[in-house]
Scaffold this active site. Sequence first.
Site, PDB file in Angstrom:
ATOM      1  N   ALA A 259       0.860  -1.182   0.000  1.00 19.92           N
ATOM      2  CA  ALA A 259       0.000   0.000   0.000  1.00 19.92           C
ATOM      3  C   ALA A 259       0.888   1.221   0.000  1.00 19.92           C
ATOM      4  O   ALA A 259       2.042   1.171   0.417  1.00 19.92           O
ATOM      5  CB  ALA A 259      -0.894   0.002   1.227  1.00 19.92           C
ATOM      6  N   LYS A 260       0.303   2.293  -0.492  1.00 21.01           N
ATOM      7  CA  LYS A 260       1.079   3.530  -0.580  1.00 21.01           C
ATOM      8  C   LYS A 260       1.686   3.885   0.772  1.00 21.01           C
ATOM      9  O   LYS A 260       2.826   4.241   0.898  1.00 21.01           O
ATOM     10  CB  LYS A 260       0.153   4.666  -1.011  1.00 21.01           C
ATOM     11  CG  LYS A 260      -0.140   4.674  -2.470  1.00 21.01           C
ATOM     12  CD  LYS A 260      -1.171   5.719  -2.789  1.00 21.01           C
ATOM     13  CE  LYS A 260      -2.499   5.064  -3.073  1.00 21.01           C
ATOM     14  NZ  LYS A 260      -3.542   5.957  -3.508  1.00 21.01           N
ATOM     15  N   ARG A 261       0.840   3.752   1.809  1.00 19.81           N
ATOM     16  CA  ARG A 261       1.281   4.262   3.103  1.00 19.81           C
ATOM     17  C   ARG A 261       2.384   3.421   3.735  1.00 19.81           C
ATOM     18  O   ARG A 261       3.074   3.871   4.612  1.00 19.81           O
ATOM     19  CB  ARG A 261       0.090   4.433   4.046  1.00 19.81           C
ATOM     20  CG  ARG A 261      -0.657   3.184   4.383  1.00 19.81           C
ATOM     21  CD  ARG A 261      -1.857   3.515   5.265  1.00 19.81           C
ATOM     22  NE  ARG A 261      -3.000   3.946   4.475  1.00 19.81           N
ATOM     23  CZ  ARG A 261      -3.865   3.101   3.927  1.00 19.81           C
ATOM     24  NH1 ARG A 261      -3.727   1.807   4.069  1.00 19.81           N
ATOM     25  NH2 ARG A 261      -4.873   3.540   3.233  1.00 19.81           N
TER      26      ARG A 261
END
Length: 295
Positions: A259-261
């Site tokens: 995920a991006k985060r």
Amino acid sequence: MDKLVITRFAPSPTGRLHLGHAYSAVKAHDFARAYGGRFLLRIEDIDQGRSREAFVVGIEEDLRWLGLAWDGEVVRQSQRLEIYAAALERLRMEGLVYPCFCTRAEIAASAAAPHGDEGPVYPGTCRALAPAKRAERIAHEPHCWRLDMAAAIRAATPFPLGGEGRGEGLWWHDAEAGIVRAAPERQGDIVLARKDAPVSYHLAVTVDDAAQGVTDVVRGVDLFEATHVHRLLQALLNLPTPAYHHHSLLLGSDGKRLAKRTGAKSLAALRDEGVDPVELLAGLRASSPPWKGGD
Ligand code: GLU
């Protein structure tokens, strides 16, 4: 004559694409191509606070680099706000939505709020407001619009087969999970238009999949729960139900979802490192991560 298969990749331009996105895009692209169908690109940029033009450019650049060509014009949700407003108005006319003035903190603090998959389930505080009070507060206070879930299910399934108002009449077909009975009630009175954005993801995606004639929604299993709500909205708005293919998620070497985060490497970073897109694409096509979700 066989139906024309139409799939779509629908990223939100809130960051650069990473491998998880690429995996989903390849799945949707290859599905359409396998059936001689169309693969569409839709930019889900309704959240104007988080969407960036540079990321829209980046998405197109990354897909081109990967060799995934889409068909037709790129659809931008930010240009379709009137269409979503009309859908919301239709639900409002039928008495299925209501304004909610609660803050996030108030909802989180509510002891009665059980936690659903997408955070606390709204306890329904504003559902019971008297019409006069509602009208007065609408004029002065920021508010979102929520679906009255119980009323919506009753409206969508007037003749439930297996019980009173529990959505037994709604189902969809999922390539991995089979026939799935829609159970939107566990998500409570979801938001359909937000304080800071005129429409929520649920409403926009349901309206657009129908408007674009999408026959097969190919997306990650992280959106499986959302499909319960989308199925209900389709019934309320008289929209067709596509077939769903909720693919399992590509996991990082630590076994966690990309995920991006969590700082998963972006496609742009891989390109800068000199990764060969042809090999990357072949690698994505060859990987079959474990089935992680569903009911
Ligand atoms: N825009 C959503 C996202 O970026 C995906 C929407 C969908 O595939 O239904 O996660």
